[in-house]
Design an enzyme around this catalytic site. Sequence first.
Site, PDB file in Angstrom:
ATOM      1  CE  LYS A  69      -4.187  -1.889   2.129  1.00 27.18           C
ATOM      2  NZ  LYS A  69      -5.174  -1.689   3.197  1.00 27.18           N
ATOM      3  CG  ASP A 105      -8.735   0.279   3.923  1.00 24.40           C
ATOM      4  OD1 ASP A 105      -9.572  -0.494   3.423  1.00 24.40           O
ATOM      5  OD2 ASP A 105      -7.510   0.026   3.970  1.00 24.40           O
TER       6      ASP A 105
HETATM    7  P1  NAP Z   1      -0.570  -4.676  10.889  1.00 27.46           P
HETATM    8  O1  NAP Z   1      -0.144  -3.435  10.169  1.00 27.46           O
HETATM    9  O2  NAP Z   1       0.257  -5.905  10.779  1.00 27.46           O
HETATM   10  O3  NAP Z   1      -0.738  -4.296  12.461  1.00 27.46           O
HETATM   11  C1  NAP Z   1      -1.081  -5.293  13.380  1.00 27.46           C
HETATM   12  C2  NAP Z   1      -1.553  -4.632  14.666  1.00 27.46           C
HETATM   13  O4  NAP Z   1      -2.070  -5.656  15.514  1.00 27.46           O
HETATM   14  C3  NAP Z   1      -0.451  -3.942  15.458  1.00 27.46           C
HETATM   15  O5  NAP Z   1      -1.016  -2.848  16.134  1.00 27.46           O
HETATM   16  C4  NAP Z   1      -0.025  -5.049  16.422  1.00 27.46           C
HETATM   17  O6  NAP Z   1       0.561  -4.545  17.622  1.00 27.46           O
HETATM   18  C5  NAP Z   1      -1.355  -5.642  16.746  1.00 27.46           C
HETATM   19  N1  NAP Z   1      -1.288  -7.020  17.254  1.00 27.46           N
HETATM   20  C6  NAP Z   1      -0.892  -8.126  16.588  1.00 27.46           C
HETATM   21  N2  NAP Z   1      -1.004  -9.208  17.373  1.00 27.46           N
HETATM   22  C7  NAP Z   1      -1.501  -8.789  18.566  1.00 27.46           C
HETATM   23  C8  NAP Z   1      -1.845  -9.417  19.778  1.00 27.46           C
HETATM   24  N3  NAP Z   1      -1.689 -10.734  19.932  1.00 27.46           N
HETATM   25  N4  NAP Z   1      -2.308  -8.664  20.786  1.00 27.46           N
HETATM   26  C9  NAP Z   1      -2.474  -7.335  20.647  1.00 27.46           C
HETATM   27  N5  NAP Z   1      -2.175  -6.664  19.520  1.00 27.46           N
HETATM   28  C10 NAP Z   1      -1.686  -7.380  18.499  1.00 27.46           C
HETATM   29  O7  NAP Z   1      -2.034  -5.115  10.433  1.00 27.46           O
HETATM   30  P2  NAP Z   1      -3.223  -4.185   9.876  1.00 27.46           P
HETATM   31  O8  NAP Z   1      -3.139  -4.090   8.406  1.00 27.46           O
HETATM   32  O9  NAP Z   1      -3.244  -2.927  10.665  1.00 27.46           O
HETATM   33  O10 NAP Z   1      -4.504  -5.097  10.186  1.00 27.46           O
HETATM   34  C11 NAP Z   1      -4.959  -5.304  11.517  1.00 27.46           C
HETATM   35  C12 NAP Z   1      -6.231  -6.140  11.469  1.00 27.46           C
HETATM   36  O11 NAP Z   1      -7.259  -5.415  10.790  1.00 27.46           O
HETATM   37  C13 NAP Z   1      -6.063  -7.466  10.699  1.00 27.46           C
HETATM   38  O12 NAP Z   1      -6.732  -8.465  11.404  1.00 27.46           O
HETATM   39  C14 NAP Z   1      -6.761  -7.220   9.381  1.00 27.46           C
HETATM   40  O13 NAP Z   1      -7.364  -8.402   8.866  1.00 27.46           O
HETATM   41  C15 NAP Z   1      -7.842  -6.232   9.781  1.00 27.46           C
HETATM   42  N6  NAP Z   1      -8.224  -5.353   8.655  1.00 27.46           N
HETATM   43  C16 NAP Z   1      -9.523  -5.391   8.250  1.00 27.46           C
HETATM   44  C17 NAP Z   1      -9.935  -4.574   7.217  1.00 27.46           C
HETATM   45  C18 NAP Z   1     -11.377  -4.615   6.792  1.00 27.46           C
HETATM   46  O14 NAP Z   1     -11.710  -4.148   5.693  1.00 27.46           O
HETATM   47  N7  NAP Z   1     -12.249  -5.126   7.618  1.00 27.46           N
HETATM   48  C19 NAP Z   1      -9.025  -3.730   6.561  1.00 27.46           C
HETATM   49  C20 NAP Z   1      -7.705  -3.731   6.995  1.00 27.46           C
HETATM   50  C21 NAP Z   1      -7.315  -4.556   8.046  1.00 27.46           C
HETATM   51  P3  NAP Z   1       2.163  -4.307  17.767  1.00 27.46           P
HETATM   52  O15 NAP Z   1       2.392  -2.938  17.218  1.00 27.46           O
HETATM   53  O16 NAP Z   1       2.387  -4.424  19.207  1.00 27.46           O
HETATM   54  O17 NAP Z   1       2.836  -5.390  16.968  1.00 27.46           O
END
Ligand code: NAP
Length: 277
Positions: A69, A105
Amino acid sequence: MGRVWRLGLVGHPIGKSLSPAMHEAALAALGLEGSYERFDRVEPEGVHAVLQAVRAGVLDGVNVTLPHKRVAALACDRLDGVASRLGVVNTVRCEGADLIGYNTDVPGLVGAVRDGWRTDARGPALVIGAGGAAYAAVEAARDLGASDIRIWNRTRARAEAMAAVVGGEVYDDVHAAAHAVTLLLQASSHGMDLVGEEAREALAFAREVVQATAATARVVDLVYRPRPTVWVQAATAEGREGRDGLGMLVHQAACAFANWTGQEAPVEVMRRAAEGP
Ligand code: NAP
């Protein structure tokens, strides 16, 4: 013969993406001819090649997903407001000779919250997480009218880096952060794909956090599978209204579709395609 729409998705891994099903259902519902292809590309060069195909008019538009992205944002000639603030692009189309990048988004999450509840947020909001989804969630909370935006993330330093870009107040203690909020946007991967004891622990944590919110709070877990997600289970168990991230997924796709085709997207058709049989 009418126009044939050539759309697609570039990212990796994208084998399980629901986007092809949603966009092809939308094309069919509007009687438009076309296709939505997967371009599974790992290297940035592969992403550039797909974007060149958009510039050359071989493709009419693409979605960009992880991990590309930011690469896509740098490759565009112009960015719309949100994409430029976040430096993150998930939708690209060409206008004249220029590649234009959008971030759907944010309107996708705003659309999902409004669609679910028909009212905006008026009180304080909590965003959990500090990854790409959380940046979009902070922007969405602001667009929804949250009075103040609180942020909590497992790793505080990442939350601070995010707040420096998008604003919001970083909290150390998640329970204090959740106190009396009327909107909770769970934008981390917490609770995803867990089973057994880990799943029970995740649910217990989520319930404690949700307990601290206002009794009328609305909880949106951006995670959308497997359903019901941990935070939707927690919301239900604590008597709050909960929605998972499928609505956001559908609405961000609908915004992208409308952007490319200039036609109103058939949201309900896209939702049914995402939900599957
Ligand atoms: P990302 O950039 O990899 O960030 C992951 C985030 O989750 C970080 O803040 C990380 O914290 C935290 N995390 C991971 N494992 C954790 C745990 N066990 N306990 C607490 N915090 C934890 O991922 P992202 O793109 O932001 O996506 C995050 C989630 O949103 C994913 O599940 C994704 O599927 C979902 N999402 C959904 C949509 C939709 O359209 N519905 C769109 C985008 C994303 P740290 O900083 O401490 O590592």
